[in-house]
Write a protein that holds these residues in place. Structure first.
Motif, mmCIF file in Angstrom:
data_model
loop_
_atom_site.group_PDB
_atom_site.id
_atom_site.type_symbol
_atom_site.label_atom_id
_atom_site.label_comp_id
_atom_site.label_asym_id
_atom_site.label_seq_id
_atom_site.Cartn_x
_atom_site.Cartn_y
_atom_site.Cartn_z
ATOM 1 N N GLN A 140 0.812 -1.220 0.000
ATOM 2 C CA GLN A 140 0.000 0.000 0.000
ATOM 3 C C GLN A 140 0.847 1.272 0.000
ATOM 4 O O GLN A 140 0.331 2.366 0.207
ATOM 5 N N ILE A 141 2.147 1.144 -0.232
ATOM 6 C CA ILE A 141 3.055 2.293 -0.226
ATOM 7 C C ILE A 141 3.325 2.731 -1.659
ATOM 8 O O ILE A 141 3.532 1.887 -2.537
ATOM 9 N N PRO A 142 3.325 4.035 -1.947
ATOM 10 C CA PRO A 142 3.622 4.494 -3.311
ATOM 11 C C PRO A 142 4.975 3.972 -3.800
ATOM 12 O O PRO A 142 5.943 3.889 -3.040
ATOM 13 N N ILE A 143 5.028 3.654 -5.074
ATOM 14 C CA ILE A 143 6.220 3.025 -5.654
ATOM 15 C C ILE A 143 7.459 3.895 -5.455
ATOM 16 O O ILE A 143 8.533 3.388 -5.093
ATOM 17 N N LEU A 144 7.334 5.209 -5.678
ATOM 18 C CA LEU A 144 8.485 6.096 -5.514
ATOM 19 C C LEU A 144 8.982 6.074 -4.070
ATOM 20 O O LEU A 144 10.198 6.067 -3.823
ATOM 21 N N ASP A 145 8.060 6.039 -3.113
ATOM 22 C CA ASP A 145 8.454 6.007 -1.696
ATOM 23 C C ASP A 145 9.174 4.712 -1.344
ATOM 24 O O ASP A 145 10.076 4.705 -0.499
ATOM 25 N N VAL A 146 8.771 3.610 -1.958
ATOM 26 C CA VAL A 146 9.451 2.330 -1.706
ATOM 27 C C VAL A 146 10.925 2.446 -2.086
ATOM 28 O O VAL A 146 11.815 2.001 -1.353
ATOM 29 N N VAL A 147 11.183 3.080 -3.224
ATOM 30 C CA VAL A 147 12.569 3.249 -3.674
ATOM 31 C C VAL A 147 13.311 4.219 -2.767
ATOM 32 O O VAL A 147 14.459 3.976 -2.375
ATOM 33 N N LEU A 148 12.671 5.331 -2.408
ATOM 34 C CA LEU A 148 13.318 6.334 -1.552
ATOM 35 C C LEU A 148 13.698 5.765 -0.192
ATOM 36 O O LEU A 148 14.660 6.227 0.433
ATOM 37 N N ARG A 149 12.986 4.757 0.275
ATOM 38 C CA ARG A 149 13.315 4.118 1.556
ATOM 39 C C ARG A 149 14.655 3.386 1.502
ATOM 40 O O ARG A 149 15.164 2.953 2.536
ATOM 41 N N GLY B 105 7.201 3.704 -15.576
ATOM 42 C CA GLY B 105 7.098 5.091 -15.992
ATOM 43 C C GLY B 105 6.567 6.026 -14.930
ATOM 44 O O GLY B 105 6.129 5.605 -13.841
ATOM 45 N N ALA B 106 6.551 7.328 -15.257
ATOM 46 C CA ALA B 106 6.158 8.373 -14.308
ATOM 47 C C ALA B 106 4.703 8.247 -13.876
ATOM 48 O O ALA B 106 4.338 8.650 -12.767
ATOM 49 N N ASP B 107 3.853 7.673 -14.733
ATOM 50 C CA ASP B 107 2.437 7.566 -14.399
ATOM 51 C C ASP B 107 2.170 6.605 -13.245
ATOM 52 O O ASP B 107 1.085 6.614 -12.660
ATOM 53 N N LEU B 108 3.162 5.786 -12.901
ATOM 54 C CA LEU B 108 2.970 4.803 -11.831
ATOM 55 C C LEU B 108 3.670 5.185 -10.534
ATOM 56 O O LEU B 108 3.482 4.509 -9.512
ATOM 57 N N LEU B 109 4.482 6.238 -10.539
ATOM 58 C CA LEU B 109 5.348 6.524 -9.396
ATOM 59 C C LEU B 109 4.582 6.732 -8.096
ATOM 60 O O LEU B 109 5.068 6.361 -7.021
ATOM 61 N N HIS B 110 3.411 7.322 -8.169
ATOM 62 C CA HIS B 110 2.657 7.621 -6.946
ATOM 63 C C HIS B 110 1.509 6.629 -6.711
ATOM 64 O O HIS B 110 0.668 6.847 -5.843
ATOM 65 N N GLN B 111 1.533 5.528 -7.492
ATOM 66 C CA GLN B 111 0.571 4.440 -7.280
ATOM 67 C C GLN B 111 1.138 3.459 -6.255
ATOM 68 O O GLN B 111 2.351 3.316 -6.120
ATOM 69 N N PRO B 112 0.281 2.746 -5.514
ATOM 70 C CA PRO B 112 0.797 1.758 -4.552
ATOM 71 C C PRO B 112 1.400 0.547 -5.268
ATOM 72 O O PRO B 112 1.057 0.247 -6.409
#
Length: 651
Positions: free
Chosen positions: A78-87, A145-152
């Motif tokens: 349930q975490i946004p994809i970009l946040d998973v990477v930033l962790r 892609g960028a369209d998925l970065l803020h999707q869980p």
């Protein structure tokens, strides 16, 4: 540096490797190779500290950071994809979280205001304000892609979730990267991007891979697990194979010499030990024999499966014909008006980028999926055998290799089933263990055992080389070439496609192309190698002067017009995006100057500070999104330019 000193690993009486001494250095890239079950993953786990060796020590510098590809993507659903990477950068992530918490306060104390100023400096020193764009670039390179970065994470398939975990590992800036088959879930573009990334990486890289071309591109050294030890070779896989062939020949000669000597001494002793005139010589031979028997002969673990595909009866001349076949997933059209015919004895290679519909096509032919419209006609007496990319689709975890295989031929002799399992390298202890405990390579060989047992006249193979070691891939290639039936297969392995295919079906966003001839002929006609690992910078190949140039078809002209129109639109959007980025950066620069003045943190200026700080955070979020959008557009331009080049060079 990572060092192994006198390391040994065994499971019961089975020795994987013994007395291993290795030193792995910064800036070097090590490929681990060996037969399935030889201990490649085990060696990687010992290096990562996830498994303790039976004997010996692993030595690491005190502050060495290890980057290991994790499989715990289920924790981030349930975490946004970009946040998973930033962790991946824990220190930076914690500072950003603290910054976000302070930003939500209605009023700040003077101490809290100064802490925000400190956080600004700390985050900037860690590259925190470039981090989202950097993470987005890594994800973009891996096909997200960028369209998925803020999707869980939950919106992604299993293979793409592993790509996110790979991105997290790369983003963490480790001193050493340890990867086990990182390219199994990547398409050709992402593999090329990863290879370039690793070649520019300055730390230690250790990779387990069965991909010949990938190892050739990245490896500076090869760690070969064989003869119950680990031997380091300098150079890429091709250089290693040349040295290994010579070393193996010498090793086999030494083994043969020892065995011959033992046989001669044993024969002499048995013949003359009872004769008084030869007793002294016989005793001498026996002492020599005892000394030789103390020498443990270590044999190679490189044993290839004995693939042997046959057919119960041949199919008709026409095996399968598709006419204007269409398949969609909701609004996404995967296959559009697909039409081609495959004849008896042909071996059709289906190629194209991930998500284009290759596996979908194989599943439709295997009866695993339906289609919307069009026709699918089968020839006379066609019997198909199916090898899925996801082995768990057809192998239940609670069964065993023997019981699973037996259900497909209950009237077959037990000895026949055991023999086929033996040819696929399943020993007496292996055939009764649970399928859930099988490795990827073992599951692949078990499915091939079923195909050998059932003897279909059409093989439908979806990425059959995944999880097989290099010896097994070569053996599979030879067996398919000798198979009298028909083969339709999907693969990203250029060497395998080149060896096996007699025809090529290319699926691309604008449609498809069917080519009669092997992959080498396809490349020479097309002028572009779609399986080249440098595909992101397509290299035009010279056309043969003997091939006549045919005028472009009407559909090609229309396709070119559409691609050119898309390319112009994308370039216009990039310019607009760059303009917005410049505006945002200018405003953020002005706010930075405002926060550089200590008076902004005084109590009487709290309202101004709070408004300015909220504006700054909003602008930073927008800037992240704009950079991600810019990266996505650049990739789309690259793909459209490649497609335009293809259409221009098509004959």
């Amino acid at each position: 540096m990572i060092r192994l000193a006198h390391v040994a690993m065994s499971f019961g009486e089975r020795i994987l490797f013994d007395n291993v001494d290795l030193s792995l250095h910064k800036g070097q890239r090590y490929g681990i190779v060996g037969a399935n079950g030889s201990g490649k993953t085990t060696l990687l786990k010992i290096l990562a500290g996830e498994m303790a060796p039976t004997q010996g020590q692993r030595h690491l510098p005190a502050h060495l950071r290890l980057g290991v590809l994790q499989q715990n993507h289920f924790e981030y659903e349930q975490i946004p994809i970009l946040d998973v990477v930033l962790r991946g950068r824990k220190r930076l992530w914690d500072l950003r979280q603290e910054q976000d918490q302070l930003a939500h306060y209605a009023r700040l104390s003077e101490a809290q205001g100064r802490r925000i100023a400190e956080l600004e400096i700390l985050i900037a020193d860690l590259g925190g304000y470039d981090a989202p764009a950097e993470a987005a670039t890594i994800l973009n390179g891996l096909g997200i892609g960028a369209d998925l970065l803020h999707q869980p994470m939950a919106v992604l398939s299993g293979g793409y979730k592993l790509r996110v975990m790979l991105a997290q590992c790369l983003f963490s800036q480790p001193d050493a990267l340890l990867f086990d088959e990182p390219n199994n879930h990547l398409d050709i573009y992402s593999i090329a991007w990863l290879a370039d990334y690793l070649c520019s990486y300055q730390g230690i890289t250790v990779v387990v891979s069965h991909d010949y071309h990938f190892l050739n591109q990245i490896a500076t050294h090869i760690l070969d697990i064989d003869y119950e030890t680990v031997t380091m070779y300098r150079g890429n896989y091709q250089v290693f194979m040349e040295a290994k062939t010579l070393a193996r020949h010498q090793k086999e000669q030494e083994i043969a010499r020892l065995e011959k000597k033992q046989a001669e001494l044993q024969a002499f002793y048995e013949r003359f030990r009872a004769k008084a005139t030869k007793a002294r010589q016989a005793i001498s031979r026996k002492k020599q024999l005892d000394r030789l028997e103390e020498i443990v002969i270590k044999r190679s673990s490189r044993i290839a499966p004995a693939f042997d595909f046959r057919q119960n009866r041949p199919a008709g001349q026409m095996v399968v014909r598709l006419t204007d076949l269409n398949k969609s997933y909701g609004a996404l059209n995967v296959l559009r008006n697909l039409s081609f015919e495959v004849g008896r004895g042909q071996r059709l290679a289906v190629i194209g980028p991930n998500g284009i519909g290759k596996s979908t096509l194989i599943k439709i032919l295997a009866g695993q999926l339906g289609y919307e419209n069009g026709r699918l006609d089968w020839g006379y007496e066609v019997a198909a055998g199916y090898f899925p990319q996801n082995h768990a689709e057809i192998i239940p975890p609670d069964s065993t290799p023997y019981t699973w295989l037996y259900q497909f031929a209950p009237s077959e002799l037990v000895s026949t089933i055991r023999s086929i399992l033996g040819r696929m390298l399943f020993g007496n202890d292996d055939i009764d263990k649970r399928n859930a405990a099988l490795s990827g390579g073992e599951m692949a060989r078990l499915i091939f055992a079923r195909l050998m047992l059932e003897r279909p006249n059409l093989l439908l193979l979806d990425e059959p080389t995944n999880h097989l070691d290099l010896e097994a891939i070569e053996a599979l290639s030879r067996a398919l070439i000798n198979y009298p039936g028909t083969v339709i297969f999907v693969s990203h392995d250029r060497h395998f496609v080149e060896q096996v295919g007699t025809a090529v079906l290319e699926l691309h966003p604008a449609g498809f192309r069917y080519f009669e001839g092997n992959y080498t002929d396809f490349v020479s006609r097309k002028g572009l190698d779609l399986l080249d690992r440098d595909i992101k910078t397509p290299k035009k190949l010279p056309f043969s002067q003997t091939v006549p140039v045919n005028p472009k078809s009407k559909s090609d002209v229309q396709a070119r017009r559409l691609v050119a129109k898309d390319l112009a639109r994308l370039r216009n959007r990039i310019q607009q995006c760059e303009n917005r980025i410049a505006e945002l950066e200018n405003r953020l620069k002005a706010l930075d100057q405002l926060f550089a003045d200590d008076s902004i943190y005084l109590p009487e200026r709290q309202t101004t500070f709070q408004q300015s700080y909220s504006e700054q955070q909003s602008l930073k979020n927008r800037l992240e999104q704009e950079f991600a959008e810019w990266e996505s557009l650049q990739r789309q331009v690259q793909e459209a330019s490649t497609r335009l080049s293809e259409l221009d060079s098509k004959q």
